[in-house]
Design a protein around this motif. Structure first.
Motif, short mmCIF file in Angstrom:
data_model
loop_
_atom_site.label_atom_id
_atom_site.label_comp_id
_atom_site.label_asym_id
_atom_site.label_seq_id
_atom_site.Cartn_x
_atom_site.Cartn_y
_atom_site.Cartn_z
N GLY A 1 0.82 -1.21 0.00
CA GLY A 1 0.00 0.00 0.00
C GLY A 1 0.85 1.26 0.00
O GLY A 1 0.56 2.22 -0.72
N SER A 2 1.89 1.27 0.79
CA SER A 2 2.79 2.42 0.82
C SER A 2 3.54 2.56 -0.50
O SER A 2 3.75 3.66 -1.00
CB SER A 2 3.79 2.28 1.97
OG SER A 2 3.12 2.28 3.20
N TRP A 3 3.92 1.44 -1.07
CA TRP A 3 4.65 1.45 -2.34
C TRP A 3 3.75 2.00 -3.46
O TRP A 3 4.20 2.77 -4.30
CB TRP A 3 5.13 0.05 -2.67
CG TRP A 3 5.86 -0.05 -3.96
CD1 TRP A 3 7.08 0.43 -4.26
CD2 TRP A 3 5.37 -0.67 -5.15
NE1 TRP A 3 7.42 0.14 -5.56
CE2 TRP A 3 6.38 -0.54 -6.13
CE3 TRP A 3 4.20 -1.34 -5.48
CZ2 TRP A 3 6.22 -1.05 -7.40
CZ3 TRP A 3 4.05 -1.84 -6.75
CH2 TRP A 3 5.05 -1.69 -7.70
N LEU A 4 2.48 1.62 -3.46
CA LEU A 4 1.56 2.09 -4.50
C LEU A 4 1.25 3.58 -4.37
O LEU A 4 0.86 4.21 -5.35
CB LEU A 4 0.27 1.28 -4.45
CG LEU A 4 0.38 -0.16 -4.94
CD1 LEU A 4 -0.94 -0.89 -4.73
CD2 LEU A 4 0.80 -0.21 -6.40
N GLN A 5 1.42 4.14 -3.18
CA GLN A 5 1.18 5.57 -2.99
C GLN A 5 2.36 6.41 -3.49
O GLN A 5 2.32 7.63 -3.43
CB GLN A 5 0.92 5.88 -1.52
CG GLN A 5 -0.40 5.37 -1.03
CD GLN A 5 -0.63 5.69 0.44
OE1 GLN A 5 0.21 6.30 1.09
NE2 GLN A 5 -1.76 5.26 0.95
N GLY A 6 3.38 5.77 -3.96
CA GLY A 6 4.49 6.48 -4.55
C GLY A 6 5.65 6.74 -3.61
O GLY A 6 6.58 7.46 -3.95
N THR A 7 5.58 6.20 -2.41
CA THR A 7 6.68 6.38 -1.47
C THR A 7 7.90 5.60 -1.97
O THR A 7 7.78 4.45 -2.32
CB THR A 7 6.29 5.87 -0.07
OG1 THR A 7 5.06 6.47 0.30
CG2 THR A 7 7.35 6.19 0.94
#
Length: 59
Positions: free
Chosen positions: A21-27
């Motif tokens: 989820g964090s990866w998909l948010q662009g972090t």
């Protein structure tokens, strides 16, 4: 025993879901962050599983 297995699987799914989820948010994640994240979550998973197993013994 079944409760401990459920806790183990739930923690693994939670760990992966938060990371993805964090990866998909662009972090942007560095290799160092990923290593520490999974080490900390591994210890949390082990602790949750052991505590759940110990508490389910009395049932």
């Amino acid at each position: 025993m079944e409760n401990a297995l459920i806790a183990l699987v739930a923690m693994i799914i939670f760990t992966i879901a938060v990371y993805v989820g964090s990866w998909l948010q662009g972090t942007t994640f560095t290799r160092k962050f990923s290593k520490w994240y999974f080490i900390i979550m591994l210890f949390a998973t082990i602790i949750v599983t052991i505590v759940t197993f110990v508490l389910s013994i009395g049932e």
